[in-house]
Design an enzyme around this catalytic site. Structure first.
Site, PDB file in Angstrom:
ATOM      1  N   ARG A  24     129.460 -80.260  -0.680  1.00 40.90           N
ATOM      2  CA  ARG A  24     129.874 -79.780   0.817  1.00 40.90           C
ATOM      3  C   ARG A  24     129.256 -78.722   1.513  1.00 40.90           C
ATOM      4  O   ARG A  24     128.997 -78.564   2.760  1.00 40.90           O
ATOM      5  CB  ARG A  24     131.619 -80.140   0.750  1.00 40.90           C
ATOM      6  CG  ARG A  24     132.698 -81.043   0.574  1.00 40.90           C
ATOM      7  CD  ARG A  24     133.484 -81.393  -0.261  1.00 40.90           C
ATOM      8  NE  ARG A  24     133.250 -81.057  -1.346  1.00 40.90           N
ATOM      9  CZ  ARG A  24     133.203 -82.046  -2.270  1.00 40.90           C
ATOM     10  NH1 ARG A  24     133.390 -83.653  -1.623  1.00 40.90           N
ATOM     11  NH2 ARG A  24     132.993 -82.120  -3.199  1.00 40.90           N
ATOM     12  N   THR A  25     129.377 -77.727   0.911  1.00 35.06           N
ATOM     13  CA  THR A  25     128.958 -76.360   1.231  1.00 35.06           C
ATOM     14  C   THR A  25     127.117 -76.353   1.901  1.00 35.06           C
ATOM     15  O   THR A  25     127.294 -76.057   2.794  1.00 35.06           O
ATOM     16  CB  THR A  25     128.891 -75.574   0.105  1.00 35.06           C
ATOM     17  OG1 THR A  25     130.428 -75.046  -0.362  1.00 35.06           O
ATOM     18  CG2 THR A  25     128.588 -74.456   0.840  1.00 35.06           C
TER      19      THR A  25
ATOM     20  N   LYS B  76     109.774 -65.655 -16.192  1.00 34.29           N
ATOM     21  CA  LYS B  76     110.434 -64.332 -16.084  1.00 34.29           C
ATOM     22  C   LYS B  76     109.836 -63.626 -14.524  1.00 34.29           C
ATOM     23  O   LYS B  76     109.335 -62.118 -15.473  1.00 34.29           O
ATOM     24  CB  LYS B  76     109.873 -63.689 -17.279  1.00 34.29           C
ATOM     25  CG  LYS B  76     110.097 -64.439 -18.837  1.00 34.29           C
ATOM     26  CD  LYS B  76     109.982 -63.119 -20.059  1.00 34.29           C
ATOM     27  CE  LYS B  76     110.869 -64.546 -21.220  1.00 34.29           C
ATOM     28  NZ  LYS B  76     109.827 -64.462 -22.234  1.00 34.29           N
TER      29      LYS B  76
ATOM     30  N   ARG C   3     124.475 -69.798  -4.053  1.00 31.40           N
ATOM     31  CA  ARG C   3     125.837 -69.779  -4.751  1.00 31.40           C
ATOM     32  C   ARG C   3     125.255 -69.849  -6.111  1.00 31.40           C
ATOM     33  O   ARG C   3     124.173 -70.574  -6.484  1.00 31.40           O
ATOM     34  CB  ARG C   3     125.812 -71.171  -4.682  1.00 31.40           C
ATOM     35  CG  ARG C   3     126.802 -71.728  -6.005  1.00 31.40           C
ATOM     36  CD  ARG C   3     127.878 -73.233  -5.747  1.00 31.40           C
ATOM     37  NE  ARG C   3     128.568 -72.854  -4.361  1.00 31.40           N
ATOM     38  CZ  ARG C   3     129.880 -74.349  -4.439  1.00 31.40           C
ATOM     39  NH1 ARG C   3     129.924 -75.391  -4.735  1.00 31.40           N
ATOM     40  NH2 ARG C   3     130.269 -73.934  -3.298  1.00 31.40           N
TER      41      ARG C   3
ATOM     42  N   HIS D 229     134.747 -67.875  -3.021  1.00 29.11           N
ATOM     43  CA  HIS D 229     134.300 -68.689  -2.026  1.00 29.11           C
ATOM     44  C   HIS D 229     133.953 -68.313  -0.836  1.00 29.11           C
ATOM     45  O   HIS D 229     135.690 -69.273   0.178  1.00 29.11           O
ATOM     46  CB  HIS D 229     134.511 -69.633  -2.850  1.00 29.11           C
ATOM     47  CG  HIS D 229     133.371 -71.560  -1.984  1.00 29.11           C
ATOM     48  ND1 HIS D 229     132.885 -71.129  -0.982  1.00 29.11           N
ATOM     49  CD2 HIS D 229     133.718 -72.435  -1.906  1.00 29.11           C
ATOM     50  CE1 HIS D 229     131.846 -72.367  -1.225  1.00 29.11           C
ATOM     51  NE2 HIS D 229     132.497 -72.967  -1.357  1.00 29.11           N
TER      52      HIS D 229
HETATM   53  C1  NCD Z   1     134.920 -75.525  -4.768  1.00 30.03           C
HETATM   54  C2  NCD Z   1     133.552 -74.709  -5.383  1.00 30.03           C
HETATM   55  O1  NCD Z   1     132.334 -74.527  -5.746  1.00 30.03           O
HETATM   56  O2  NCD Z   1     134.119 -73.784  -5.862  1.00 30.03           O
HETATM   57  N1  NCD Z   1     134.319 -76.520  -3.788  1.00 30.03           N
HETATM   58  C3  NCD Z   1     133.376 -76.971  -2.540  1.00 30.03           C
HETATM   59  O3  NCD Z   1     132.720 -75.698  -2.817  1.00 30.03           O
HETATM   60  N2  NCD Z   1     134.194 -77.370  -1.103  1.00 30.03           N
HETATM   61  C4  NCD Z   1     135.362 -75.695  -5.617  1.00 30.03           C
HETATM   62  C5  NCD Z   1     135.273 -76.937  -7.007  1.00 30.03           C
HETATM   63  O4  NCD Z   1     134.349 -76.629  -7.373  1.00 30.03           O
HETATM   64  O5  NCD Z   1     136.399 -76.778  -7.577  1.00 30.03           O
END
Ligand code: NCD
Length: 318
Positions: free
Chosen positions: A57-58, A86, A109, A140
């Site tokens: 989703r993100t 490295k 991320r 998050h």
């Molecule tokens: C979550 C995440 O990646 O933190 N999902 C998200 O980004 N909508 C939730 C999860 O991994 O449980």
């Protein structure tokens, strides 16, 4: 999340409401092959995705959000980059930035919060902001904006709420950020429902503008305004015995259709997704079809919310 004040959060949510309408009309324009099928707000802007943990989703919603605004996103995989030869993180970031002055934002991320922090530091030299797309079990924040937007849309308010956070709050970054998000508004109470191994450490709530209660009894969640479910975050356990013990404990807080049907009328069920499939699911599929299951709409709101955030971070005055 600590970078977001109440005023800024409200401003971003208003922006998301505006973009929600655009999303619908842009979608129709694309389908009918009509112009404009994207806005002009971030034309010639490039964003960089640096995701070393998996994402559905993100990543997708940031990509579509940028496309809707007229910009583009390139995907950069740290794990398969020359980092494995490295190369330092500083050189890596510097290199990506050197390729184009149109690069104006990073979305990162990583399972290691230090990596996200360092990328932020290096990109800051070039005045390029970094959005935290999830840093290990810590935070998050963009998911919390999506969550607050959904709550506001469904219940009409962000204060005077009772929100039950259920499942694995200790290891869920979405739960940590949601606590901070809810504490921006007055009169909120959270009921943290988790077995002992997965309960939120009391210290996380210290000093927050939130009333709270902790319990292992899932029935305590049925009286809330919002039941915010999380999956069991098994990837956060390095010790296999502890993981299996926690997995067993987690079962006691999973939802059943029967529990949901006995809940207070008006309760909405949210989940940041992914929902675990199969017999260990925290939300069995039958619940998807109940009218109070809002997690699909919640995920869909990711696009307008992230459009609003991108516009603010790249063109804050416009
Ligand atoms: C979550 C995440 O990646 O933190 N999902 C998200 O980004 N909508 C939730 C999860 O991994 O449980």
């Amino acid at each position: 999340m600590r970078d977001l004040s109440r005023e800024l959060t409200e401003q971003l949510l208003r922006g998301a409401e505006k973009f929600q309408k655009h999303c619908t009309s842009l979608d129709i324009a694309r389908k009918e092959r009509r112009r404009p099928w994207r806005l002009d707000i971030l034309r010639e802007i490039t964003g960089v995705h640096m995701f070393s943990e998996h994402s559905t989703r993100t990543k997708t919603s940031f990509q579509l959000a940028m496309e809707n605004l007229g910009g583009s996103i390139i995907n950069f995989e740290l794990a398969t980059s020359s980092r494995s030869k490295k190369e330092s993180l500083r050189h890596t970031i510097e290199q990506v930035l050197d390729y184009s002055s149109t690069i104006r934002i990073f979305i990162v991320r990583d399972s290691d919060e230090e990596v996200v922090r360092k990328i932020g530091e290096f990109a800051a030299f070039a005045n390029v902001p970094v959005i935290n797309g999830g840093d290990g079990p810590r935070e998050h924040p963009t998911q919390t904006l999506v969550d607050l937007y959904t709550i506001k849309r469904e219940l009409g308010r962000l204060g005077d709420l009772n929100v039950a956070i259920v499942g694995d709050p200790a290891h869920s970054r979405t739960a940590h950020s949601l606590l901070l998000g809810l504490s921006l508004f007055d009169g909120n109470k959270v009921t943290l429902v988790a077995p002992p191994m997965l309960q939120m450490p009391e210290a996380e709530l210290k000093g927050l503008n939130l009333e709270h209660e902790m319990t292992a009894d899932i029935r305590a969640a049925l009286d809330a305004d919002v039941l915010y479910m999380n999956r069991f975050q098994e990837e956060r356990f390095s010790n296999p015995e502890a993981r299996e013990e926690a997995r067993l404990q987690f079962r006691s807080v999973s939802l059943t259709e029967e529990l949901v049907r006995s809940a207070r009328k008006g309760l909405i069920i949210m989940h940041p997704r992914p929902i675990t499939e199969g017999p260990e699911s925290e939300i069995p599929e039958a619940i998807d079809w109940l009218p109070n299951a809002k997690y699909r709409a919640q995920a869909k709101a990711g696009v307008p919310v992230r459009m609003s955030l991108l516009e603010y971070m790249i063109r804050p005055t416009e």
